[in-house]
Design an enzyme around this catalytic site. Structure first.
Site, mmCIF file in Angstrom:
data_model
loop_
_atom_site.group_PDB
_atom_site.id
_atom_site.type_symbol
_atom_site.label_atom_id
_atom_site.label_comp_id
_atom_site.label_asym_id
_atom_site.label_seq_id
_atom_site.Cartn_x
_atom_site.Cartn_y
_atom_site.Cartn_z
ATOM 1 N N GLU A 1 -0.218 1.897 9.153
ATOM 2 C CA GLU A 1 -1.740 2.287 9.659
ATOM 3 C C GLU A 1 -1.455 2.719 11.105
ATOM 4 O OE1 GLU A 1 -4.215 1.800 7.638
ATOM 5 O OE2 GLU A 1 -3.182 0.399 6.023
ATOM 6 N N CYS B 1 -5.045 -0.166 -7.105
ATOM 7 C CA CYS B 1 -3.715 -0.826 -6.312
ATOM 8 C C CYS B 1 -3.891 -2.002 -6.039
ATOM 9 C CB CYS B 1 -3.891 0.128 -4.916
ATOM 10 S SG CYS B 1 -4.972 -0.478 -3.429
ATOM 11 N N GLU C 1 -6.649 -5.543 4.009
ATOM 12 C CA GLU C 1 -7.280 -4.423 3.536
ATOM 13 C C GLU C 1 -8.263 -4.581 2.428
ATOM 14 O OE1 GLU C 1 -4.534 -1.432 2.515
ATOM 15 O OE2 GLU C 1 -5.398 0.047 3.555
ATOM 16 N N HIS D 1 -12.883 5.640 -2.980
ATOM 17 C CA HIS D 1 -11.920 4.932 -2.434
ATOM 18 C C HIS D 1 -12.222 3.294 -3.078
ATOM 19 C CE1 HIS D 1 -8.148 4.496 -0.406
ATOM 20 N NE2 HIS D 1 -8.701 3.535 0.432
ATOM 21 N N CYS E 1 -3.701 7.452 -1.759
ATOM 22 C CA CYS E 1 -5.127 7.619 -2.375
ATOM 23 C C CYS E 1 -6.184 8.039 -1.592
ATOM 24 C CB CYS E 1 -5.039 6.251 -2.944
ATOM 25 S SG CYS E 1 -3.888 5.037 -3.282
ATOM 26 N N THR F 1 -4.442 4.971 7.178
ATOM 27 C CA THR F 1 -3.249 4.752 6.312
ATOM 28 C C THR F 1 -2.314 5.791 6.105
ATOM 29 O OG1 THR F 1 -4.804 3.220 5.039
ATOM 30 C CG2 THR F 1 -3.002 3.803 3.800
ATOM 31 N N TYR G 1 -9.367 0.747 -5.231
ATOM 32 C CA TYR G 1 -8.984 -0.646 -4.916
ATOM 33 C C TYR G 1 -8.926 -1.495 -6.392
ATOM 34 C CZ TYR G 1 -8.747 -0.454 0.040
ATOM 35 O OH TYR G 1 -8.529 -0.249 1.261
ATOM 36 N N CYS H 1 0.919 -1.159 0.070
ATOM 37 C CA CYS H 1 -0.113 -0.026 -0.034
ATOM 38 C C CYS H 1 0.904 1.134 -0.082
ATOM 39 C CB CYS H 1 -0.715 -0.054 1.166
ATOM 40 S SG CYS H 1 -1.656 1.437 1.516
HETATM 41 FE FE1 SF4 Z 1 -3.537 1.782 0.015
HETATM 42 FE FE2 SF4 Z 1 -4.618 1.007 -2.072
HETATM 43 FE FE3 SF4 Z 1 -5.948 2.538 -0.225
HETATM 44 FE FE4 SF4 Z 1 -4.073 3.343 -2.083
HETATM 45 S S1 SF4 Z 1 -6.206 2.520 -2.493
HETATM 46 S S2 SF4 Z 1 -4.276 3.936 -0.062
HETATM 47 S S3 SF4 Z 1 -2.716 1.724 -1.987
HETATM 48 S S4 SF4 Z 1 -5.051 0.362 0.015
HETATM 49 FE FE FE Z 2 -7.031 1.595 2.154
#
Ligand code: SF4
Ligand code: FE
Length: 487
Positions: free
Chosen positions: A261, A303, A451, A296, A105, A192, A300, A101
């Protein structure tokens, strides 16, 4: 300064007032010298380093609608469905490069959600939040800041509303009003990249009711503001990072990159008026929560797909190292991994391509498809990880430590018995096994698996949205019409 370099970003973290960071029983003197924290900084720094690389600039940067400057895409208000898709592609790229991660984001998603919500609040309530927020956005872009989108409260007894809790502080709330601003108290959980950020953008954790006005607060505070304490979350196998040897790096699996985290405690933190973007407008809480969560959930689809690419690459490589790279059942399993991973990507791209312009002017993803995207993410990475573990064989959890390689006598024995396909260096096989351990059980598994389950809302949160957005009545009409039912 509009685009910071990776090293300027690192410097900017150290220029802040000292942070109160508790980790492993210590109040850290220099958090950013801690090897576990450094690995998480490396991941965020990559969002700056790739933006410096001409090859990746089209994806990593954008043109600001507020100033016309070239800015990092993580600070960008999406201006088209192409922008939304570029975001997903950027996140996939970063996941491929760091295998964990990269933390930045959440802030991008919060900025876009607060931008559109403040506009809508002003339309109805004749307030001036949107101008305030636009001014703040310019600072974010100009400083190339990392923003911690801080939504999740600890919540206490899940069966009770914020004001019914035995301890009212389990939801962030205003505890004092002053002429020049407000004072907030409470905490945000699983934040995060909390200490790798420059600012916290605090949002309510759920749709508040009319009588919950003190909990209906959206505001920004600097990460080094007076009254904030950080409790750094530990993750599986994290102590391996404290072994600063080549062997330690091998046992780490992913020596350079890690996630972060934290539990962030706000113990009477002052927020000036100009950093308040919602104060009591509970009728817009739901809008802010669902759009932030939607953005968000789209993230996902980028990422996790990038990290999924690493798992697929690891599967193909370890199969070769084991001497079964061409076996048909291995190829089948890898094809299945690709199918699952690309399905996640397809959802990320689809909810972006179906995005629409908001009243404020930025673009919002299709919320139903973004929730479907994240619902798939709560499942498919587990299957992808299961297939990788299947292909790797059990060695990735039974291997002796790499320290045994230091002593020539034990090294000889390990190289003899941990050998794989002819011509493959046993050390490379050991390294790949450790990466697989990291991705599916170790530190990166936090980012890739847990996550995927709980980040951006646990599975049930998406199911609620899916039910709400699905328009079942319209579908009933299709069925009734074909059956020639008239009611
Ligand atoms: Fe982390 Fe993915 Fe969330 Fe970005 S979108 S903060 S990489 S878990
Ligand atoms: Fe996240």
């Amino acid at each position: 300064m509009v685009l910071m370099s990776g090293s300027e970003y690192r410097e900017s973290l150290k220029r802040r007032k000292p942070l109160k960071v508790h980790f492993l029983g210590e109040l850290l003197k220099n958090p950013f010298d801690h090897p576990i924290i450094q690995a998480s900084v490396n991941s965020v720094a990559l969002t700056y380093e790739l933006a410096e690389d001409p090859q990746h600039q089209p994806l990593m940067t954008a043109t600001s609608v507020l100033t016309g400057n070239t800015i990092n895409r993580f600070c960008h208000l999406h201006q088209s469905t192409e922008d939304l898709q570029a975001k997903v592609k950027m996140l996939r790229l970063l996941g491929q490069r760091c295998g964990t991660c990269f933390q930045r984001c959440v802030g991008m998603d919060a900025l876009n959600a607060v931008f559109l919500t403040t506009y809508e609040i002003d339309q109805k309530h004749k307030s001036d939040y949107h101008q305030r927020f636009t001014d703040y956005m310019k600072l974010v872009e100009e400083g190339d800041w990392v923003i911690d989108g801080a939504m999740t409260d600890p919540k206490g007894d899940r069966g009770k509303r914020p004001s019914q809790q035995a301890d009212p502080d389990v939801f962030v709330r205003i505890v004092k009003r002053q002429k020049d601003g407000v004072v907030i108290r409470g905490a945000k959980a699983h934040q995060t990249g909390a200490i790798n950020s420059h600012e916290h953008l605090i949002m309510p954790t759920l749709a508040m009711r009319n009588e919950e006005k003190e909990y209906t607060i959206c505001c920004a505070v600097p990460v080094d503001a007076e009254g904030i304490t950080y409790f750094y979350g530990r993750q599986s196998s994290d102590l391996r990072r404290l072994d600063h040897t080549r062997e330690g790096d091998i046992d780490c699996g992913n020596p350079r990159y890690g996630g972060q985290e934290c539990l962030v405690v706000f113990d009477d933190v002052f927020v000036p008026h100009e950093r308040i973007f919602m104060d009591g407008e509970s009728d817009f809480c739901g809008r802010l929560v669902s759009t932030f969560a939607g953005y968000h959930r789209q993230s996902y689809g980028g990422c996790k797909v990038g990290v999924g690419d690493v798992l697929i690459g690891a599967a193909a490589t370890i199969a070769e190292y084991n001497g079964v790279g061409t076996a048909s059942h291995i190829r089948e399993k890898i094809a299945e991994m690709v199918h699952l991973n690309e399905t996640l990507y397809a959802c990320g791209i689809a909810c972006s391509a179906q995005g629409t312009q908001t009243l404020a002017g930025n673009y919002l993803i299709d919320l139903l498809l973004a929730n479907v995207c994240k619902q798939n993410v709560t499942r498919f990475p587990y299957e992808i990880a299961r297939l990788l573990q299947d292909i790797a064989g059990g060695l990735f959890v039974t291997m002796p430590s790499a320290k045994e390689l230091k002593n020539p006598d034990t090294r000889r024995i390990l190289e003899k018995y941990l050998v794989g396909a002819e011509g493959v260096n046993p050390l490379n096989r050991i390294k790949m096994m450790r990466l697989i351990e990291n991705l599916t059980l170790g530190r990166a598994a936090v980012g890739y698996l847990t996550e995927s389950m709980h980040g951006a809302g646990s599975p049930q949160a998406q199911r609620i949205m899916i039910k709400r957005l699905a328009n079942i009545e319209e579908k009933q009409q299709y069925a009734k019409s074909l059956a020639q039912i008239e009611e």
